[in-house]
Design an enzyme around this catalytic site. Structure first.
Site, PDB file in Angstrom:
ATOM      1  N   CYS A 114      98.406 -75.114  12.116  1.00  0.00           N
ATOM      2  CA  CYS A 114      97.240 -74.147  10.691  1.00  0.00           C
ATOM      3  C   CYS A 114      96.286 -74.889  10.589  1.00  0.00           C
ATOM      4  O   CYS A 114      95.210 -73.166  10.277  1.00  0.00           O
ATOM      5  CB  CYS A 114      98.143 -75.072   9.621  1.00  0.00           C
ATOM      6  SG  CYS A 114      99.679 -74.358   9.518  1.00  0.00           S
ATOM      7  N   HIS A 246      93.364 -72.459   3.676  1.00  0.00           N
ATOM      8  CA  HIS A 246      94.822 -72.112   4.263  1.00  0.00           C
ATOM      9  C   HIS A 246      95.801 -71.561   3.990  1.00  0.00           C
ATOM     10  O   HIS A 246      95.000 -72.464   2.798  1.00  0.00           O
ATOM     11  CB  HIS A 246      95.086 -73.762   5.740  1.00  0.00           C
ATOM     12  CG  HIS A 246      96.122 -73.372   5.763  1.00  0.00           C
ATOM     13  ND1 HIS A 246      96.864 -71.664   6.717  1.00  0.00           N
ATOM     14  CD2 HIS A 246      97.613 -73.985   5.901  1.00  0.00           C
ATOM     15  CE1 HIS A 246      98.310 -72.213   6.908  1.00  0.00           C
ATOM     16  NE2 HIS A 246      97.754 -73.600   6.868  1.00  0.00           N
ATOM     17  N   ASN A 276     102.655 -68.593   4.721  1.00  0.00           N
ATOM     18  CA  ASN A 276     102.453 -69.392   5.829  1.00  0.00           C
ATOM     19  C   ASN A 276     102.070 -68.790   6.957  1.00  0.00           C
ATOM     20  O   ASN A 276     103.403 -68.997   7.948  1.00  0.00           O
ATOM     21  CB  ASN A 276     102.816 -70.885   5.475  1.00  0.00           C
ATOM     22  CG  ASN A 276     102.154 -71.998   6.807  1.00  0.00           C
ATOM     23  OD1 ASN A 276     100.857 -71.055   7.333  1.00  0.00           O
ATOM     24  ND2 ASN A 276     102.357 -73.410   6.037  1.00  0.00           N
TER      25      ASN A 276
HETATM   26  O1  UT7 Z   1     100.642 -75.404   6.601  1.00  0.00           O
HETATM   27  C1  UT7 Z   1     101.005 -76.632   7.028  1.00  0.00           C
HETATM   28  C2  UT7 Z   1     100.955 -77.700   6.390  1.00  0.00           C
HETATM   29  N1  UT7 Z   1     102.201 -77.753   5.217  1.00  0.00           N
HETATM   30  C3  UT7 Z   1     101.460 -77.349   4.214  1.00  0.00           C
HETATM   31  O2  UT7 Z   1     101.183 -77.814   3.236  1.00  0.00           O
HETATM   32  C4  UT7 Z   1     103.216 -77.336   3.326  1.00  0.00           C
HETATM   33  C5  UT7 Z   1     103.410 -78.201   2.255  1.00  0.00           C
HETATM   34  N2  UT7 Z   1     104.230 -78.710   1.778  1.00  0.00           N
HETATM   35  C6  UT7 Z   1     105.130 -77.759   0.479  1.00  0.00           C
HETATM   36  O3  UT7 Z   1     104.484 -77.049   0.163  1.00  0.00           O
HETATM   37  C7  UT7 Z   1     105.965 -78.204   0.204  1.00  0.00           C
HETATM   38  O4  UT7 Z   1     106.282 -79.976   0.276  1.00  0.00           O
HETATM   39  C8  UT7 Z   1     107.553 -77.248   0.081  1.00  0.00           C
HETATM   40  C9  UT7 Z   1     106.695 -75.995  -0.747  1.00  0.00           C
HETATM   41  C10 UT7 Z   1     108.370 -77.161   1.344  1.00  0.00           C
HETATM   42  C11 UT7 Z   1     108.900 -77.970  -0.680  1.00  0.00           C
HETATM   43  O5  UT7 Z   1     108.087 -78.208  -2.752  1.00  0.00           O
HETATM   44  P1  UT7 Z   1     108.728 -79.784  -3.169  1.00  0.00           P
HETATM   45  O6  UT7 Z   1     108.350 -79.326  -4.218  1.00  0.00           O
HETATM   46  O7  UT7 Z   1     107.660 -81.168  -1.979  1.00  0.00           O
HETATM   47  O8  UT7 Z   1     110.047 -79.556  -2.443  1.00  0.00           O
HETATM   48  P2  UT7 Z   1     111.061 -81.049  -2.326  1.00  0.00           P
HETATM   49  O9  UT7 Z   1     111.201 -80.927  -0.914  1.00  0.00           O
HETATM   50  O10 UT7 Z   1     110.414 -82.338  -2.946  1.00  0.00           O
HETATM   51  O11 UT7 Z   1     112.458 -80.425  -2.092  1.00  0.00           O
HETATM   52  C12 UT7 Z   1     112.863 -80.348  -3.973  1.00  0.00           C
HETATM   53  C13 UT7 Z   1     114.119 -79.889  -3.657  1.00  0.00           C
HETATM   54  C14 UT7 Z   1     115.109 -80.382  -3.227  1.00  0.00           C
HETATM   55  O12 UT7 Z   1     116.234 -80.964  -4.111  1.00  0.00           O
HETATM   56  P3  UT7 Z   1     116.413 -81.857  -4.285  1.00  0.00           P
HETATM   57  O13 UT7 Z   1     116.320 -83.110  -3.029  1.00  0.00           O
HETATM   58  O14 UT7 Z   1     115.907 -82.411  -5.355  1.00  0.00           O
HETATM   59  O15 UT7 Z   1     118.493 -82.143  -4.714  1.00  0.00           O
HETATM   60  C15 UT7 Z   1     115.595 -79.572  -1.706  1.00  0.00           C
HETATM   61  O16 UT7 Z   1     116.624 -79.602  -0.745  1.00  0.00           O
HETATM   62  O17 UT7 Z   1     114.254 -78.618  -3.971  1.00  0.00           O
HETATM   63  C16 UT7 Z   1     115.705 -78.389  -2.146  1.00  0.00           C
HETATM   64  N3  UT7 Z   1     115.074 -77.374  -1.631  1.00  0.00           N
HETATM   65  C17 UT7 Z   1     115.211 -75.769  -1.826  1.00  0.00           C
HETATM   66  N4  UT7 Z   1     116.195 -75.870  -3.041  1.00  0.00           N
HETATM   67  C18 UT7 Z   1     115.718 -74.541  -2.419  1.00  0.00           C
HETATM   68  C19 UT7 Z   1     114.212 -77.676  -0.356  1.00  0.00           C
HETATM   69  N5  UT7 Z   1     113.726 -76.036  -0.046  1.00  0.00           N
HETATM   70  C20 UT7 Z   1     114.701 -75.545  -0.769  1.00  0.00           C
HETATM   71  C21 UT7 Z   1     114.380 -73.778  -0.798  1.00  0.00           C
HETATM   72  N6  UT7 Z   1     115.340 -73.597  -2.114  1.00  0.00           N
HETATM   73  N7  UT7 Z   1     114.070 -72.804   0.082  1.00  0.00           N
END
Ligand code: UT7
Length: 319
Positions: A114, A246, A276
């Site tokens: 990225c 980004h 992204n």
């Molecule tokens: O460009 C390269 C760099 N990449 C990034 O910058 C990405 C950085 N990370 C992020 O943008 C975020 O961490 C995400 C968008 C990937 C995830 O958001 P989050 O607020 O950190 O969510 P999380 O990973 O803590 O997940 C929260 C909950 C989980 O469920 P439990 O464990 O709380 O029951 C996940 O299983 O959301 C669940 N979850 C989803 N639910 C519905 C994960 N993906 C999904 C989904 N739809 N697509």
């Protein structure tokens, strides 16, 4: 005044096929509400099966050439930042070179995921300042859809396809690229990666990410690198006209804007429409804001990125 890399033109290309969050609801256990609230993404463009990274990059290159009112014969080199090359080798950049009918000069790829476009800008700027080349086509192009696990809801809702680029020209100027700042730390190589590669599985693998940790480090490192840029130039954040970040997650973008005390109307955001697109996201955002008239000649632009590696970096540009 000195020899600087001035942006002569910008270009972009997005595949025709638009995939909404609602479309993804049919594929994995997710919701429009979750994706929009957590990331800011509403839709993304996904390449056709037979549409390659170099095809998208070539379209962005033609758009940039037309914007710059330049001809391919004036271009000395092509750099493509990509993580999703057409082939393991040769470089995607030589595919673009061939498609543009350019048999002179040289072309190569840069791989920093990225952050790839910021890295490519830095390499190109060094070549221009040293007098090695005059005009460089710098592209970021990705077909992230081909390295996604479409059954993994934690990644398939985030990444997307597209290409963008700029033409840099060496000119006596006090504008253009003012500085670039690159960082990486391989300690974090297992937080965002593909589970394959030429010398391991002999296949590309698919994206694996510890999203929450990547998020945390992205906010921290991006705040550090934007500080580094301001300190380097002895600038206050008010001097900036635009932040072109980004486009990974609106919450990461908002955190960087907050750190800079910039209102969101000075921040170019395309994540809602593009998702992204990795190395393509900054040039696509730049292309959007230049073509819609927001970014004007003379504006001071800070651009930054963070991605797999981790790699991160920033560039300060007087457009
Ligand atoms: O460009 C390269 C760099 N990449 C990034 O910058 C990405 C950085 N990370 C992020 O943008 C975020 O961490 C995400 C968008 C990937 C995830 O958001 P989050 O607020 O950190 O969510 P999380 O990973 O803590 O997940 C929260 C909950 C989980 O469920 P439990 O464990 O709380 O029951 C996940 O299983 O959301 C669940 N979850 C989803 N639910 C519905 C994960 N993906 C999904 C989904 N739809 N697509």
């Amino acid at each position: 005044m000195g020899l600087r890399s001035v942006i002569k033109g910008v270009g972009g290309y997005l595949p025709q096929n638009v995939v909404t969050n609602a479309d993804l609801e049919k594929r994995v256990d997710t919701s429009d509400e979750w994706v929009f609230q957590r990331t800011g993404i509403k839709q993304r463009h996904i390449a056709a099966e037979n549409e390659t990274t170099s095809m998208m990059a070539t379209k962005a290159a033609l758009d940039a050439l037309s914007h710059a009112k330049m001809d391919i014969n004036q271009i000395d080199a092509i750099i493509v930042a990509t993580t999703t090359p057409d082939r393991t080798f040769p470089a995607t950049a030589v595919h673009v070179q061939a498609a543009l009918g350019m048999a002179h000069g040289f072309a190569f790829d840069v791989q920093a995921v990225c952050s790839g476009f910021v890295y490519a800008l830095s390499v190109a700027d060094g070549m221009i300042r040293s007098g090695q080349v005059k005009n460089i086509l710098v592209l970021g192009a990705e077909k992230m859809s081909s390295i996604l696990d479409w059954d993994d809801r934690t990644t398939c809702v985030l990444f997307a396809d597209g290409a963008g680029g700029v033409i840099l020209s060496g000119e006596e100027s006090d504008g253009g690229i003012l500085s670039t700042h690159l960082h990486s730390n391989g300690e974090f190589k297992d937080m965002l990666y593909t589970d394959g590669g030429a010398s391991t599985t002999a296949s590309t693998g698919v994206i694996k990410m510890q999203g929450r940790d990547v998020f945390k480090y992205a906010v921290t490192y991006l705040a550090e690198v934007v500080d580094e840029v301001l300190t380097h130039h002895n600038l206050q954040p008010e001097a900036l006209d635009w932040l072109v970040p980004h486009q990974a997650n609106i919450r990461i973008i908002e955190a960087t804007a907050k750190k800079l005390e910039m209102s969101m109307d000075k921040v170019v955001t395309t994540v809602q429409d593009h998702g992204n697109t990795s190395a393509a996201s900054i040039p696509l955002a730049l292309n959007t804001a230049v073509k819609d008239g927001r970014i004007k000649r003379g504006d001071l632009i800070l651009t930054e990125a963070m991605g797999g590696g981790f790699t991160w970096g920033a560039a300060l540009i007087r457009y």
